[in-house]
Write a protein that holds these residues in place. Structure first.
Motif, PDB file in Angstrom:
ATOM      1  N   ASP A 136     -10.648   3.391   6.777  1.00 32.58           N
ATOM      2  CA  ASP A 136     -11.462   4.511   6.459  1.00 32.58           C
ATOM      3  C   ASP A 136     -11.411   5.903   6.214  1.00 32.58           C
ATOM      4  N   LYS A 137     -11.270   6.560   6.217  1.00 33.25           N
ATOM      5  CA  LYS A 137     -11.618   8.029   6.511  1.00 33.25           C
ATOM      6  C   LYS A 137     -12.758   8.434   6.496  1.00 33.25           C
ATOM      7  N   GLU A 138     -13.131   8.011   5.233  1.00 33.70           N
ATOM      8  CA  GLU A 138     -14.400   8.517   3.893  1.00 33.70           C
ATOM      9  C   GLU A 138     -14.804   7.380   4.369  1.00 33.70           C
ATOM     10  N   SER A 139     -15.263   6.768   5.271  1.00 38.20           N
ATOM     11  CA  SER A 139     -16.368   5.856   5.499  1.00 38.20           C
ATOM     12  C   SER A 139     -16.097   4.764   6.485  1.00 38.20           C
ATOM     13  N   SER A 140     -16.476   3.506   6.507  1.00 40.99           N
ATOM     14  CA  SER A 140     -16.645   2.973   7.816  1.00 40.99           C
ATOM     15  C   SER A 140     -15.617   1.790   7.608  1.00 40.99           C
ATOM     16  N   CYS A 141     -15.260   1.142   6.681  1.00 40.40           N
ATOM     17  CA  CYS A 141     -14.013   0.347   5.989  1.00 40.40           C
ATOM     18  C   CYS A 141     -12.656   0.485   7.439  1.00 40.40           C
ATOM     19  N   GLY A 142     -13.346  -0.826   7.685  1.00 42.53           N
ATOM     20  CA  GLY A 142     -11.902  -0.984   8.680  1.00 42.53           C
ATOM     21  C   GLY A 142     -10.874  -2.407   8.539  1.00 42.53           C
ATOM     22  N   ILE A 143     -10.177  -2.629   8.202  1.00 35.22           N
ATOM     23  CA  ILE A 143      -8.949  -4.070   8.260  1.00 35.22           C
ATOM     24  C   ILE A 143      -7.865  -3.796   8.744  1.00 35.22           C
ATOM     25  N   ALA A 144      -8.236  -5.386   9.997  1.00 36.21           N
ATOM     26  CA  ALA A 144      -7.236  -5.587  11.127  1.00 36.21           C
ATOM     27  C   ALA A 144      -6.414  -6.944  10.163  1.00 36.21           C
ATOM     28  N   PHE A 145      -4.890  -6.453  10.810  1.00 37.54           N
ATOM     29  CA  PHE A 145      -4.153  -7.437  10.289  1.00 37.54           C
ATOM     30  C   PHE A 145      -3.000  -7.913  11.260  1.00 37.54           C
ATOM     31  N   GLN A 146      -3.375  -9.240  10.906  1.00 33.74           N
ATOM     32  CA  GLN A 146      -2.284 -10.111  11.916  1.00 33.74           C
ATOM     33  C   GLN A 146      -0.780 -10.312  11.381  1.00 33.74           C
ATOM     34  N   PHE A 147      -0.003 -10.335  11.676  1.00 33.03           N
ATOM     35  CA  PHE A 147       1.517 -10.305  11.117  1.00 33.03           C
ATOM     36  C   PHE A 147       2.187 -11.606  12.237  1.00 33.03           C
ATOM     37  N   SER A 148       2.512 -13.355  11.601  1.00 32.93           N
ATOM     38  CA  SER A 148       3.435 -13.797  12.694  1.00 32.93           C
ATOM     39  C   SER A 148       4.523 -14.177  11.075  1.00 32.93           C
ATOM     40  N   ALA A 149       5.245 -15.696  11.370  1.00 34.51           N
ATOM     41  CA  ALA A 149       6.579 -15.158  10.963  1.00 34.51           C
ATOM     42  C   ALA A 149       6.223 -15.898   9.315  1.00 34.51           C
TER      43      ALA A 149
END
Length: 316
Positions: free
Chosen positions: A267-280
């Motif tokens: 997020d450019k406006e805060s410290s928020c971040g999300i990590a995505f892990q894709f699998s089958a």
């Protein structure tokens, strides 16, 4: 002396005629784009249009010809908001120079409602796209208003009365590129959730990438992934409800694919971040920064979600 006076009066009359602005409504010469844009008051960013501004009475004489709007902007400006036979008056409000595109704001006044439109134009004045950014007078009492910040981020807010002292608010944030394409980058909402039903603001966007689709974890938890502007980006919408609705979260934005089957959002406006892990057929998420502004204090953006099978379109 009389001949000299007559000559002066003739020159004055010709100068007056030449100085008149071409309006395009019955004038001998058609309206130019320069004439058209002069009908709009120059403005700067940041910009706001609210319900009070929309409801201000404007003299009918200041309405712009529909033909001029069709010529320089679009003949489908009010499509979907007013009936084909309904008489709608169009009023030019503001013109603004943006970083990538320029904007023109037009107010449409019909029999039952008043609507504001934001038109995007390139730097040469060519029409690109439009957004419905303000509205009052809808049958269910919904009011829409908008602000554009100095970075050209458009926030469209929608308020709806649910009771005497209860109002739901939905805020959709959009970015506009130089082609006039509009991209939803985030959604905030305090509105109630109907059991078994989720509103997905990016549902209709393309889903051709192998990871694009809808992932669920129960009836009221959804991660929606849609195609980005290129193969390295994606758009997402996350909503969840835990502990019988006592803890909720909602976030949308634009992420980037990184090495392997992973993606990330910051997020450019805060410290928020999300990590995505894709699998089958699955995706897992976890917070990499504080996202408390988008969820309850006792729950997080985390967990495993299974991909839903996409419904096949019926052949005509």
């Amino acid at each position: 002396m009389k001949r000299y006076l007559l000559l002066v009066l003739t020159i004055g009359a010709l100068a007056a005629c030449k100085s008149k602005k071409k309006t395009g409504s019955g004038a001998d010469e058609p309206m130019t784009f320069e004439d058209f844009q002069e009908l709009f008051v120059p403005g700067t960013l940041p910009y706001k249009i609210n319900a009070d501004t929309l409801q201000l009475k404007i003299a009918d004489s200041l309405a712009v010809d529909t033909a001029a709007v069709n010529q320089f902007l679009t003949d489908t400006l009010t499509k979907g908001d007013y009936g084909k036979t309904e008489k709608v008056k169009l009023f030019p409000l503001t013109r603004i120079q943006g970083n990538l595109t320029n904007y023109m704001v037009i107010k449409a006044v019909g029999r039952s409602q008043t609507t504001g439109y934001l038109c995007m134009l390139d730097k040469k004045g060519k029409y690109l796209n439009r957004l419905r950014i303000a509205n009052t007078g809808s049958s269910d009492g919904t009011v829409t208003y908008t602000s554009i910040d100095s970075k050209n981020v458009i926030k469209i807010s929608t308020e709806k009365k649910l009771g005497a002292n209860n109002v739901s608010l939905r805020e959709d944030f959009y970015a506009v590129d130089k082609t006039g394409a509009v991209q939803l980058i985030m959604t905030n909402s305090n509105g109630p959730t109907t059991p078994g039903q989720i509103f997905n603001p990016i549902d209709t966007l393309p889903r051709k990438h192998k990871f694009s689709g809808d992932y669920t974890a129960g009836d009221m938890s959804l991660i929606s992934i849609r195609d980005g502007e290129d193969g390295k980006t994606f758009q997402f919408f996350i909503t969840f409800s835990k502990d019988n609705g006592s803890c909720k979260g909602e976030l949308s934005g634009r992420g980037h694919y990184i090495a392997g089957n992973r993606g990330e959002y910051k997020d450019k406006e805060s410290s928020c971040g999300i990590a995505f892990q894709f699998s089958a057929g699955r995706v897992s998420i976890r917070e990499t920064g504080g996202c408390g502004a988008y969820r309850g204090i006792k729950c997080f953006f985390e967990g495993n979600y299974a991909k839903k099978a996409e419904k096949k379109k019926k052949k005509p």
